[in-house]
Design a protein around this motif. Structure first.
Motif, PDB file in Angstrom:
ATOM      1  N   VAL A 112       0.876  -1.181   0.000  1.00  8.72           N
ATOM      2  CA  VAL A 112       0.000   0.000   0.000  1.00  8.72           C
ATOM      3  C   VAL A 112       0.909   1.226   0.000  1.00  8.72           C
ATOM      4  O   VAL A 112       1.773   1.365   0.872  1.00  8.72           O
ATOM      5  CB  VAL A 112      -0.918   0.030   1.236  1.00  8.72           C
ATOM      6  CG1 VAL A 112      -1.822   1.266   1.185  1.00  8.72           C
ATOM      7  CG2 VAL A 112      -1.750  -1.240   1.320  1.00  8.72           C
ATOM      8  N   ASP A 159      -5.853  -1.404  -6.591  1.00 11.15           N
ATOM      9  CA  ASP A 159      -6.726  -0.295  -6.202  1.00 11.15           C
ATOM     10  C   ASP A 159      -5.950   1.007  -6.329  1.00 11.15           C
ATOM     11  O   ASP A 159      -4.770   1.073  -5.979  1.00 11.15           O
ATOM     12  CB  ASP A 159      -7.220  -0.476  -4.763  1.00 11.15           C
ATOM     13  CG  ASP A 159      -8.255   0.571  -4.368  1.00 11.15           C
ATOM     14  OD1 ASP A 159      -9.228   0.746  -5.120  1.00 11.15           O
ATOM     15  OD2 ASP A 159      -8.083   1.215  -3.321  1.00 11.15           O
ATOM     16  N   ARG A 179      -3.819   7.030  -3.082  1.00  7.80           N
ATOM     17  CA  ARG A 179      -3.608   5.801  -2.310  1.00  7.80           C
ATOM     18  C   ARG A 179      -3.608   4.640  -3.299  1.00  7.80           C
ATOM     19  O   ARG A 179      -4.566   4.449  -4.048  1.00  7.80           O
ATOM     20  CB  ARG A 179      -4.705   5.641  -1.264  1.00  7.80           C
ATOM     21  CG  ARG A 179      -4.509   4.476  -0.303  1.00  7.80           C
ATOM     22  CD  ARG A 179      -3.341   4.663   0.634  1.00  7.80           C
ATOM     23  NE  ARG A 179      -3.431   5.885   1.422  1.00  7.80           N
ATOM     24  CZ  ARG A 179      -4.097   5.972   2.576  1.00  7.80           C
ATOM     25  NH1 ARG A 179      -4.718   4.925   3.073  1.00  7.80           N
ATOM     26  NH2 ARG A 179      -4.124   7.114   3.237  1.00  7.80           N
ATOM     27  N   VAL A 181      -2.723   0.449  -4.094  1.00  4.39           N
ATOM     28  CA  VAL A 181      -2.437  -0.931  -3.697  1.00  4.39           C
ATOM     29  C   VAL A 181      -1.933  -1.649  -4.936  1.00  4.39           C
ATOM     30  O   VAL A 181      -2.653  -1.756  -5.930  1.00  4.39           O
ATOM     31  CB  VAL A 181      -3.679  -1.648  -3.137  1.00  4.39           C
ATOM     32  CG1 VAL A 181      -3.326  -3.089  -2.739  1.00  4.39           C
ATOM     33  CG2 VAL A 181      -4.259  -0.892  -1.948  1.00  4.39           C
ATOM     34  N   ASP A 221      -5.209  -9.876   0.260  1.00  2.53           N
ATOM     35  CA  ASP A 221      -6.457 -10.615   0.399  1.00  2.53           C
ATOM     36  C   ASP A 221      -7.366 -10.245  -0.768  1.00  2.53           C
ATOM     37  O   ASP A 221      -7.866  -9.123  -0.842  1.00  2.53           O
ATOM     38  CB  ASP A 221      -7.117 -10.268   1.738  1.00  2.53           C
ATOM     39  CG  ASP A 221      -8.341 -11.126   2.042  1.00  2.53           C
ATOM     40  OD1 ASP A 221      -9.037 -11.538   1.087  1.00  2.53           O
ATOM     41  OD2 ASP A 221      -8.598 -11.390   3.225  1.00  2.53           O
ATOM     42  N   SER A 224     -11.177  -9.107   0.286  1.00  2.52           N
ATOM     43  CA  SER A 224     -11.375  -7.794   0.912  1.00  2.52           C
ATOM     44  C   SER A 224     -10.599  -6.686   0.211  1.00  2.52           C
ATOM     45  O   SER A 224     -10.876  -5.507   0.418  1.00  2.52           O
ATOM     46  CB  SER A 224     -10.962  -7.852   2.387  1.00  2.52           C
ATOM     47  OG  SER A 224      -9.565  -8.107   2.501  1.00  2.52           O
ATOM     48  N   THR A 226      -7.524  -5.994   0.823  1.00  2.78           N
ATOM     49  CA  THR A 226      -6.637  -5.396   1.814  1.00  2.78           C
ATOM     50  C   THR A 226      -5.296  -6.130   1.845  1.00  2.78           C
ATOM     51  O   THR A 226      -5.169  -7.256   1.361  1.00  2.78           O
ATOM     52  CB  THR A 226      -7.263  -5.437   3.217  1.00  2.78           C
ATOM     53  OG1 THR A 226      -7.533  -6.808   3.574  1.00  2.78           O
ATOM     54  CG2 THR A 226      -8.565  -4.649   3.239  1.00  2.78           C
ATOM     55  N   THR A 228      -2.587  -7.660   4.424  1.00  2.51           N
ATOM     56  CA  THR A 228      -2.555  -8.109   5.813  1.00  2.51           C
ATOM     57  C   THR A 228      -1.141  -8.050   6.389  1.00  2.51           C
ATOM     58  O   THR A 228      -0.152  -8.000   5.656  1.00  2.51           O
ATOM     59  CB  THR A 228      -3.085  -9.547   5.925  1.00  2.51           C
ATOM     60  OG1 THR A 228      -2.251 -10.423   5.152  1.00  2.51           O
ATOM     61  CG2 THR A 228      -4.511  -9.629   5.389  1.00  2.51           C
TER      62      THR A 228
END
Length: 259
Positions: A112, A159, A179, A181, A221, A224, A226, A228
């Protein structure tokens, strides 16, 4: 042999340190802290330190990872404090766990990133992000050892969002916050590649270099979306007390420590 996994940062001016600079500083910290390091075999033995996916020079990071091997058991929290106090401010050891699972590098599958674009209007950034996300592929070029390499910067991006700058941000000029990912693929797609992609699809060209910081790094993940904590499996596998503490409790005389 005990293995300890550490999370460290590159903050402020220390983001300009190269990976080799950090290696030298960290090995000095190991010597100052008198860490009982395990060494490699051979004519010129080196301390057993494994670095994982270091951030590019010039980018800040809150989530860099490495693993060290020791010849004697040490409490991870005390070791973290010793090493942190022996490193310059900005190179900070923020977490330490005993390695109880395998494959730390295999759990670093995504990062991220936050990119601060000073001089860019947030609405302009949102339009460029929308164009990038809508594209099936975004070809960018990067100079490599064997010449100019062309690759798709879109496929690795899980993302990308444009955020409003914080209200207490210093300065009066426009500023956009992105932002990002991004999955760790080959060839690696870096934040500056995404900026090149934004320039290609929407002619977004910040007037000054972007301030880039890695906020997190770990297992991606898919459900989701996200990233981890890669140290969580080791933390979850740890006993409730450190082995040295548990041994001391087990050998204590009956009734010791009671009122």
């Amino acid at each position: 042999m005990q293995r300890i996994r550490l999370r460290y940062t590159k903050r402020g001016r220390l983001r300009f340190t190269s990976h080799r600079d950090f290696q030298r500083a960290f090995e000095r910290a190991l010597r100052r802290s008198e860490v009982p390091m395990a060494y490699s075999a051979g004519f010129t033995p080196h301390p057993k330190v494994s670095y994982a996916n270091a951030a590019p020079t010039g980018t800040g990071s809150e989530a860099e990872f490495l693993e060290i091997a020791l010849t004697e058991a040490r409490d991870p929290d005390l070791l973290r404090e010793l090493l942190d106090s022996s490193l310059p401010d900005g190179l900070d050891i923020t977490d330490a766990v005993e390695a109880r699972t395998s494959g730390l590098a295999e759990r670093l599958t995504a990062s991220v990133w936050e990119m601060r674009l000073d001089g860019v209007d947030p609405d302009e950034a949102r339009g460029a992000v929308a164009a990038f996300n809508a594209a099936e592929s975004v070809e960018v070029q990067r100079k490599a050892k064997n010449g100019i390499r062309t690759f798709d910067a879109r496929a690795a991006v899980a993302d990308l969002q444009a955020l409003d700058p914080p209200a207490d941000r210093p300065g009066d000029g426009p500023c956009a916050i992105l932002r990002l990912v991004v999955r760790h693929v080959t060839p690696a797609v870096r934040p500056d590649d995404v900026l090149s992609g934004l320039r290609a699809v929407a002619d977004l060209a910040p007037p000054v270099p972007a301030a880039v910081t890695r906020l997190a790094q770990g297992l991606f993940d898919e459900e989701s979306g996200t990233v981890t904590d890669p140290l969580a499996p080791d933390r979850e596998a740890a006993p409730t007390a450190h082995p040295a503490v548990a041994a001391a409790v087990a050998t204590a005389p009956e009734g010791a420590g009671t009122a």
